[in-house]
Design a protein around this motif. Structure first.
Motif, PDB file in Angstrom:
ATOM      1  N   SER A 140       0.866  -1.194   0.000  1.00 48.50           N
ATOM      2  CA  SER A 140       0.000   0.000   0.000  1.00 48.50           C
ATOM      3  C   SER A 140       0.893   1.231   0.000  1.00 48.50           C
ATOM      4  O   SER A 140       2.120   1.121   0.136  1.00 48.50           O
ATOM      5  CB  SER A 140      -0.892   0.009   1.243  1.00 48.50           C
ATOM      6  OG  SER A 140      -0.124   0.342   2.391  1.00 48.50           O
ATOM      7  N   LYS A 141       0.298   2.378  -0.117  1.00 46.41           N
ATOM      8  CA  LYS A 141       1.108   3.613  -0.123  1.00 46.41           C
ATOM      9  C   LYS A 141       1.813   3.804   1.222  1.00 46.41           C
ATOM     10  O   LYS A 141       2.823   4.508   1.305  1.00 46.41           O
ATOM     11  CB  LYS A 141       0.237   4.820  -0.471  1.00 46.41           C
ATOM     12  CG  LYS A 141      -0.819   5.207   0.535  1.00 46.41           C
ATOM     13  CD  LYS A 141      -1.567   6.450   0.069  1.00 46.41           C
ATOM     14  CE  LYS A 141      -2.514   7.016   1.109  1.00 46.41           C
ATOM     15  NZ  LYS A 141      -3.461   6.042   1.676  1.00 46.41           N
ATOM     16  N   ASP A 142       1.303   3.147   2.277  1.00 48.18           N
ATOM     17  CA  ASP A 142       1.892   3.299   3.613  1.00 48.18           C
ATOM     18  C   ASP A 142       2.918   2.220   3.954  1.00 48.18           C
ATOM     19  O   ASP A 142       3.480   2.230   5.057  1.00 48.18           O
ATOM     20  CB  ASP A 142       0.777   3.277   4.677  1.00 48.18           C
ATOM     21  CG  ASP A 142      -0.213   4.415   4.485  1.00 48.18           C
ATOM     22  OD1 ASP A 142       0.243   5.525   4.146  1.00 48.18           O
ATOM     23  OD2 ASP A 142      -1.429   4.187   4.647  1.00 48.18           O
ATOM     24  N   THR A 143       3.148   1.287   3.058  1.00 52.04           N
ATOM     25  CA  THR A 143       4.101   0.211   3.347  1.00 52.04           C
ATOM     26  C   THR A 143       5.492   0.786   3.597  1.00 52.04           C
ATOM     27  O   THR A 143       5.982   1.619   2.837  1.00 52.04           O
ATOM     28  CB  THR A 143       4.168  -0.793   2.175  1.00 52.04           C
ATOM     29  OG1 THR A 143       2.870  -1.355   1.970  1.00 52.04           O
ATOM     30  CG2 THR A 143       5.160  -1.921   2.475  1.00 52.04           C
ATOM     31  N   SER A 197      -2.728   1.986  -5.036  1.00 52.16           N
ATOM     32  CA  SER A 197      -1.587   2.890  -5.212  1.00 52.16           C
ATOM     33  C   SER A 197      -0.565   2.224  -6.128  1.00 52.16           C
ATOM     34  O   SER A 197      -0.633   1.019  -6.397  1.00 52.16           O
ATOM     35  CB  SER A 197      -0.953   3.226  -3.857  1.00 52.16           C
ATOM     36  OG  SER A 197      -0.504   2.045  -3.224  1.00 52.16           O
ATOM     37  N   ASP A 198       0.382   2.993  -6.606  1.00 51.65           N
ATOM     38  CA  ASP A 198       1.392   2.496  -7.536  1.00 51.65           C
ATOM     39  C   ASP A 198       2.475   1.748  -6.761  1.00 51.65           C
ATOM     40  O   ASP A 198       3.209   2.349  -5.965  1.00 51.65           O
ATOM     41  CB  ASP A 198       1.994   3.678  -8.301  1.00 51.65           C
ATOM     42  CG  ASP A 198       3.105   3.257  -9.257  1.00 51.65           C
ATOM     43  OD1 ASP A 198       3.266   2.047  -9.490  1.00 51.65           O
ATOM     44  OD2 ASP A 198       3.810   4.150  -9.757  1.00 51.65           O
ATOM     45  N   VAL A 199       2.602   0.437  -6.987  1.00 54.16           N
ATOM     46  CA  VAL A 199       3.601  -0.343  -6.242  1.00 54.16           C
ATOM     47  C   VAL A 199       5.015   0.144  -6.546  1.00 54.16           C
ATOM     48  O   VAL A 199       5.898   0.093  -5.679  1.00 54.16           O
ATOM     49  CB  VAL A 199       3.481  -1.858  -6.548  1.00 54.16           C
ATOM     50  CG1 VAL A 199       2.179  -2.423  -6.014  1.00 54.16           C
ATOM     51  CG2 VAL A 199       3.630  -2.152  -8.037  1.00 54.16           C
ATOM     52  N   PHE A 200       5.235   0.640  -7.773  1.00 53.94           N
ATOM     53  CA  PHE A 200       6.587   1.065  -8.142  1.00 53.94           C
ATOM     54  C   PHE A 200       6.977   2.404  -7.517  1.00 53.94           C
ATOM     55  O   PHE A 200       8.139   2.819  -7.621  1.00 53.94           O
ATOM     56  CB  PHE A 200       6.736   1.116  -9.665  1.00 53.94           C
ATOM     57  CG  PHE A 200       6.828  -0.248 -10.282  1.00 53.94           C
ATOM     58  CD1 PHE A 200       7.920  -1.069 -10.031  1.00 53.94           C
ATOM     59  CD2 PHE A 200       5.810  -0.732 -11.094  1.00 53.94           C
ATOM     60  CE1 PHE A 200       8.010  -2.336 -10.590  1.00 53.94           C
ATOM     61  CE2 PHE A 200       5.890  -1.992 -11.659  1.00 53.94           C
ATOM     62  CZ  PHE A 200       6.992  -2.803 -11.406  1.00 53.94           C
ATOM     63  N   ALA A 201       6.034   3.043  -6.833  1.00 56.96           N
ATOM     64  CA  ALA A 201       6.387   4.250  -6.074  1.00 56.96           C
ATOM     65  C   ALA A 201       7.376   3.908  -4.961  1.00 56.96           C
ATOM     66  O   ALA A 201       8.068   4.791  -4.441  1.00 56.96           O
ATOM     67  CB  ALA A 201       5.128   4.888  -5.484  1.00 56.96           C
TER      68      ALA A 201
END
Length: 754
Positions: free
Chosen positions: A123-126, A169-173
Motif C-alpha cells: 500500500s502507499k503506507d508500506t 496505489s502504484d507499487v513502483f512508487a
C-alpha cells in the motif's frame, strides 16, 4: 575462469524430507528446532551434490521453508498490518497459511509454471526495512563447508511487479525504498568475502513491459552496482526472452546477464548487443523445466552459435532457470520402464549434464567415464527417436479424421433444458470435487499398489469412503454431490495411469507450494484411452443418493500443463490426443446417466505464453481442445469447469469461448474484483465463486460466509450463481471440512430467507 552456473536447486529434499517435517510441525507433532535441523541437513546435502558435480556457481538463499517471495517480503520488512503482532516462524507461516484470526496472503502461479508464490501486499503506507539475516547466515553456512556460493535474491523490479496493491496505489512508487534496503544488504554481504557474486532474479523482464517499468532498470542497477567493488552483480531472466531489458542492462555496471536459450530462443537476437558491452553471458542451455535428457550435440551446436558472437571467455554455461521445477533424482526410479528411464534427466542428472557439456564446449580434459557417458547420451537419444513405444497409428488416424470440435446446441438453449432437467434453485450449493485424502485412504491405495491386499479389499474401502462422503453431503443439505475422489492419487496422475502414452515415477516429486508436492506424469508417446476411467465409481456414488451426482474429470489442457510433455511433437497436438480421450469418457458418463460433468481446467491459465505475440495461438488451440473434450455432451448434460489462481481480466473472452455451462473460480483471497470482470463483459454462463479459502486450515464462520454471499449477489444475479469452496478439499482435514461446509449450507439458507 569459472565455466558453469546453476540458477537454483530443488529444496523439498530427495525424499520430501522438508514436506514431512513441516507437516509434522504444523500438526504439533514436532517443534521448529527439528524443522531447522532438517532444513540445514538438506542445504548441506544439496550444496555438496553440486560441488561434487563440479558446478562452479552454486546458489545460497535459494532454499526456503515455504516460498522465496515470502522470504523476500520478510527480508524487506513489508509485513501486512494483520500479522505484525506475530514473530519468527509463527509470523512466517501465518502469512503463508493464515491462522484463526487472519486470512493468509494471496497465492498465485509463478509465471507459467506450476509453482505458486505468496503475493506481497503493498500500500502507499508500506514501510521497507532490512528485517532478516537469512541471506548472511546461509552464505556463512556454506562457507563453513568450504563452498563459496553466489547469493540469490529476487530483483526489486520483479518483487514489486508481482506484488498486489491493496489500495490501488502504484507499487513502483516504492522502488527507491526497496533498492535502499538492498543496498544496505549488499553492504553487509560485501563484508563476508573478498569477492562475492550476487544474483538478482528478474523474470518479470521476460514479459511485455511498459516504458515506465523499463525506465527503472538503469537507475536500479546503477545504484546496486555501486555499493561495493567486491560484489559482482548478475541479473537473470528465464522462461522467455528479455531483449528489451537486455538492451538497457548492458549499459549498467552489472557483471553478467543470465538468459534462457531453451524457452527464450529470441535471446539469440540480443547477442550482438551483449558482445559490444563486454558483459559476461550466462547461457541457460540445460532445461530447468522439463525432464528429457539433453542431446549433447544439440547443446554444443547452440553454444557454438552463441560463441560465434560472444567470446568464449565471456560465456558461462548454465541452467535455463532454477532446477526447482524438475524432480530431484532418478536414483529411486526402480519401477520405471528402463527404456523410458534412459531418456530422462532430473535435477542431479542435469548437474552431470551441465558438467559434461561444459567440458566439451571449453575443450577441457575428458575422463574415460566422461567419454563413455557422452557416447551413451548419443545412443539413447537416437534410440528414443525410433522407439515403437512412442507411435500409435490408430490414434494418429483418429486425430486426422476428427470432424466435430464443439457442442451442437448454444448455451442459451442448453441452459433452459438443464434447469428444467435438474430443477436446481438459485445459489445451488456444491463442492469442487475432492474430499480429504485420509491416511487410511492413502494406506489402502499404497497397499493395493504393493499387492498387499486384494482388489476386493481395496474397492471395499473405497466404497465405504464414498458411502460416508455421500451420506455427509446429503445430511448437511448440499444440492449437488460429489463422490470425493478417494480412488485418485492426483487429479492428473489418476487419469494418466489409465491412458496409454503416459509413464509414472515413484519419487519424482516437484514442489507446488509450501509442503505441497506433485508428481507430474511423463507424456512420452501418443495418448489414448483403452477403457472407461471413472464411470463405475461415479455410477456407484449416484446409486447412494437421489440427488445429482457430479462426474469429475480433468481437462486436456490441465493434464498437459501439469505433465512433463514430450518434446518431439507440438504441445497443441499432444493436447488434442488427450482431448479425444476425455471426450470418450464424457460420452460414457452421460450414457451411464451421469448428466452433470465437471471437466476441470485448473491449469488453463498457467500455460499462457508470457509474450502477448504468442497468446492468440495458445488460446486458439487450448479452447479448441477443451471444446473437443466436451463436444459430445447432449443439451441436458451440464458441463462444469473449474479454474485456479487466475486473473481473468485479459482472458474473460477466452473463458466465454470455452462454452462451459458453469465455471467455478477461486475468489476467497482476492475478494469480488475477479467477479466484477464477469459482470463487465455481461458473462452469460453460470458461475461458482469460491466463498472460502481451502488452502488455509481456518474455518470461516456462518456470518463471514453470509457477508461473502451477499457481496456476490451485489455483483451478479443470484440465478447465475453457485455457492462452493474455492477449490478441492483433498488437502484439508475432515473436522474442518465438515464444519466449513455446514457453515456454507447454513449461510446460503440464511441469505435465501433474508
Amino acid at each position: 575462469m569459472s565455466k558453469n552456473y546453476v540458477i537454483g536447486f530443488p529444496r523439498i529434499g530427495e525424499k520430501r524430507e522438508l514436506k514431512k517435517v513441516l507437516e509434522q510441525y504444523w500438526a504439533k507433532q514436532t517443534d521448529f528446532d527439528e524443522v531447522k535441523y532438517v532444513a540445514e541437513s538438506l542445504r548441506k546435502r544439496h550444496w555438496t551434490y553440486q560441488k561434487e558435480a563440479k558446478i562452479d556457481f552454486i546458489a545460497s538463499n535459494d532454499f526456503s521453508y515455504y516460498d522465496n517471495m515470502l522470504d523476500t517480503t520478510i527480508l524487506l520488512g513489508a509485513i501486512p498490518q494483520r500479522f505484525q503482532h506475530l514473530k519468527n516462524e509463527e509470523l512466517y507461516f501465518a502469512m503463508a497459511r493464515g491462522n484463526q484470526d487472519s486470512v493468509a496472503m494471496e497465492m498465485t502461479k509463478w509465471f507459467n509454471t506450476n509453482y505458486h508464490y505468496i503475493v506481497p501486499e503493498i500500500s502507499k503506507d508500506t514501510k521497507f526495512a532490512l528485517n532478516s539475516k537469512k541471506v548472511i547466515e546461509e552464505y556463512k553456512e556454506a562457507k563453513e563447508l568450504e563452498i563459496n556460493t553466489k547469493i540469490n535474491l529476487i530483483g526489486a523490479i520483479t518483487y514489486l511487479g508481482l506484488s498486489k496493491s491493496v489500495d490501488n496505489s502504484d507499487v513502483f512508487a516504492h522502488i527507491n525504498s526497496v533498492v535502499d534496503v538492498y543496498k544496505e544488504l549488499l553492504l553487509e554481504i560485501s563484508k563476508l568475502d573478498e569477492e562475492i557474486v550476487v544474483e538478482f532474479a528478474e523474470p518479470l523482464f521476460v514479459k511485455d513491459l511498459d516504458t515506465k517499468v523499463l525506465s527503472l532498470l538503469k537507475p536500479v542497477y546503477d545504484a546496486l552496482s555501486s555499493v561495493a567493488p567486491n560484489i559482482k552483480i548478475v541479473v537473470t531472466t528465464y522462461f522467455e526472452h528479455s531483449n528489451e531489458a537486455t538492451k538497457i542492462l548492458v549499459n549498467t555496471p552489472i557483471w553478467a546477464l543470465g538468459l534462457d536459450f531453451i524457452h527464450g530462443s529470441k535471446n539469440l537476437e540480443a547477442l550482438e548487443i551483449i558482445k559490444n558491452s563486454n558483459k559476461v553471458l550466462i547461457a541457460g542451455v540445460i532445461d530447468g523445466r522439463n525432464i528429457w535428457k539433453s542431446n549433447f550435440e544439440d547443446k554444443l551446436a547452440l553454444l557454438n552459435k552463441i560463441s560465434n558472437v560472444i567470446s568464449k571467455e565471456n560465456i558461462i554455461i548454465g541452467t535455463s532457470c532454477s532446477l526447482l521445477h524438475v524432480p530431484f533424482t532418478l536414483n529411486y526410479e526402480e519401477k520405471l520402464d528402463s527404456e523410458i528411464k534412459s531418456w530422462l534427466a532430473f535435477a542431479t542428472e542435469k548437474l552431470k549434464e551441465l558438467s559434461l557439456v561444459t567440458k566439451q564446449f571449453f575443450d577441457l580434459k575428458l575422463s574415460l567415464d566422461d567419454n563413455a557417458n557422452i557416447k551413451k547420451n548419443a545412443e539413447e537419444n537416437a534410440k528414443r527417436k525410433i522407439s515403437t513405444k512412442i507411435h500409435n497409428a490408430k490414434v494418429q488416424d483418429e486425430i486426422k479424421n476428427l470432424k466435430v470440435f464443439q457442442r451442437a446446441d448454444k448455451f442459451e438453449d442448453r441452459i433452459k433444458v438443464q434447469r428444467e432437467f435438474f430443477k436446481y434453485d438459485a445459489l445451488a450449493t456444491t463442492t469442487i470435487g475432492s474430499f480429504p485424502q485420509t491416511p487410511e485412504i492413502r494406506e489402502n491405495r499404497k497397499q493395493y499398489k504393493a499387492n498387499a491386499i486384494s482388489k476386493e479389499q481395496y474397492e471395499a474401502e473405497i466404497k465405504k469412503y464414498i458411502d460416508d462422503c455421500v451420506e455427509f453431503q446429503d445430511e448437511i443439505g448440499l444440492d449437488v454431490l460429489v463422490h470425493g475422489e478417494p480412488e485418485r492419487n492426483d487429479m492428473v496422475e489418476y487419469f494418466g495411469e489409465l491412458m496409454e502414452g503416459f509413464a509414472f515415477t515413484q519419487n519424482a516429486w516437484v514442489q507446488s507450494y509450501g509442503s505441497r508436492c506433485v508428481k507430474p506424469p511423463v507424456i512420452f508417446g501418443d495418448v489414448s484411452r483403452p477403457n472407461p476411467m471413472t464411470v463405475e465409481w461415479i455410477k456407484y456414488a449416484q446409486s447412494k443418493t437421489k440427488k445429482v451426482m457430479k462426474g469429475m474429470l480433468t481437462g486436456p489442457v490441465t493434464i498437459l500443463n501439469w505433465s512433463f510433455v514430450r518434446d518431439d511433437m507440438p504441445r497443441n497436438e499432444v493436447t488434442k490426443q488427450i482431448a479425444l480421450a476425455i471426450n470418450k469418457e464424457v460420452d460414457d458418463l452421460q450414457n451411464a446417466g451421469i448428466k452433470m460433468i465437471q471437466v476441470d481446467e485448473a491449469a488453463f491459465k498457467e500455460g499462457y505464453p508470457l509474450r502477448k505475440e504468442n497468446i492468440k495461438a495458445y488460446e486458439d488451440w487450448a479452447v479448441e481442445n477443451f471444446r473437443l473434450s466436451v463436444s459430445c455432451a447432449e443439451a441436458n448434460t451440464q458441463i462444469h469447469t473449474h479454474m485456479c489462481y487466475s486473473e481473468f481480466n485479459d482472458i474473460i473472452k477466452t473463458i466465454e469461448a470455452m462454452d462451459a455451462d458453469v465455471i467455478s473460480i477461486e475468489t476467497a483471497r482476492s475478494g469480488n474484483r475477479l467477479l466484477r470482470i464477469f459482470k463487465e463483459v455481461a458473462y452469460k454462463q453460470e458461475i461458482g465463486p469460491g466463498i472460502y479459502d481451502i488452502h488455509s486450515p481456518r474455518v470461516p464462520s456462518v456470518e463471514e460466509m453470509v457477508e461473502q454471499i451477499k457481496a456476490l449477489v451485489e455483483v451478479l444475479p443470484k440465478e447465475q450463481l453457485w455457492i462452493n469452496p474455492d477449490c478441492g478439499l483433498k488437502t484439508r482435514k475432515w473436522p474442518e471440512v465438515k464444519e466449513s461446509l455446514k457453515n456454507l449450507v447454513e449461510a446460503v439458507r440464511i441469505v435465501k430467507n433474508s
